[in-house]
Design a protein around this motif. Structure first.
Motif: not given
Length: 372
Positions: A9-26
């Motif tokens: 779950x930590x892996x998922x959270x870290x990835x979702x944070x990186x995606x948000x920083x990159x400006x993508x929703x999915x």
């Protein structure tokens, strides 16, 4: 590969944070190693779609049981199986279309042009509400720094690989072919509990040692040979890698001199390691020692590479490129140190071991060579 739920779950959270920083929703994740990292799924047909509040694993009917098991495991993975008669590509496209007007990231290094064109066509072509953005290795950046479960797995793999190395160093190998020695090593990998070899075992005897990636052939190992043996294994999904250069029988002063120079280059590189040091600076330290011995011109590759779900991944330890300092080596990175000297017509020497950077400095993961 059974990763603890909290770490997954930590892996998922870290990835979702990186995606948000990159400006993508999915994001569409198609690299097999990245799919495994995020889900534990290691089948040949699997795609992950990361959304703001969920992570979806899509596969085909061959892997229905595995996908449904992961869905039930509490890892935060929603499993989907393509209906019979419907290809995985169509199922992925349908899922993406259901997202509506979103910016979707994708991995350009993990999709062919044909695959990407097909995906865009399936999701509506130029009139699609989806906007595609190429991502710069978002999962690989997470994989560089291993978590506690990964480090425990790799440490155990390194211990087992070291056991094999000790056996190789003492085995009577003269009179066997390179191919036979490679088969012996790979049988030992199985016996020590590895899932499979991490790559085709290299056995390069005599003049063949001048080729860093020589394929084991029919040459017979003879007394007086230097023999480069490069082998690795996959253990619970993770790779370890090691090279030993054997000295069969009596060695010449020149053989001993080159072997010792390579060992000292590896030791100097290890001594240069500390959290935050630039990777190219460590490579340069190994080359300095080889230059003092007069053999640096025969060191034809980088000092090392990262290890993890793949046998070659980030970080890269090599010479400075384009005048820019190399990336820093940080805590929880795992990589090889493998200086080598390859002299055409004469032979070669490579010594390789695996290292983890800890907050207080480097730690050997495989049992290093010592002079003697």
């Amino acid at each position: 590969m059974t990763v603890p739920v909290d770490l997954m779950r930590v892996r998922h959270q870290r990835l979702q944070t990186r995606l948000t920083e990159a400006g993508v929703q999915a994001a569409l994740i198609t690299s097999r190693s990245n799919v495994t990292y995020l889900t534990g799924f290691d089948g040949s047909a699997g795609v992950v779609i990361v959304e703001a509040d969920a992570l979806h694993l899509l596969s085909d009917s061959r892997y229905a049981e595995e996908v449904h098991a992961l869905d039930r495991a509490g890892l935060g993975v929603c499993g989907h199986v393509a209906p019979a008669g419907t290809g995985l590509e169509a199922t992925v496209a349908a899922r993406l279309q259901s997202l509506g007007a979103l910016t979707v990231g994708y991995e350009p290094a993990a999709l062919t042009v044909a695959q990407f064109d097909d995906l865009r066509t399936r999701t509506g072509g130029p009139s699609s509400a989806l906007r595609w953005v190429a991502l710069d290795a978002p999962v690989e950046a997470l994989r560089e720094r291993k978590d506690a479960w990964e480090l425990a797995t790799i440490r155990e793999a390194g211990r087992r690989l070291s056991t094999i190395a000790r056996g190789i160093l003492t085995a009577p190998l003269a009179g066997r072919s390179e191919r036979a020695v490679a088969a012996l090593v790979e049988a030992e990998l199985r016996r020590q509990g590895f899932d499979k070899p991490a790559f085709d075992t290299i056995v390069a005897s005599g003049p063949n040692g001048a080729r860093p990636h020589h394929r084991a052939g029919d040459r017979t190992l003879a007394e007086g040979d230097l023999v480069v043996v490069d082998f690795g294994g996959m253990y619970r999904g993770y790779a370890v890698d090691m090279t030993r250069t054997l000295q069969l029988g009596e060695t010449t002063p020149r053989q001993r001199e080159v072997w010792t120079a390579v060992l000292k280059a590896q030791q100097a590189a290890f001594s240069a390691l500390q959290p935050g040091v630039a990777a190219d600076a460590v490579d340069a330290e190994a080359r300095r020692v080889l230059a003092e011995a007069g053999v640096a011109e025969f060191f034809s590759h980088g000092l090392g590479h990262g290890l993890g779900l793949e046998v070659h991944e980030a970080p890269r330890l090599g010479p400075r490129r384009g005048g820019a300092a190399g990336a820093p080596l940080e805590a929880r990175m795992v990589f090889t140190l493998e200086p080598g000297v390859y002299i055409p017509g004469w032979g070669g020497v490579r010594i390789e071991d695996d290292v983890v950077m800890t907050p207080s400095g480097p730690e050997w993961l495989t049992e290093p060579m010592v002079e003697g």
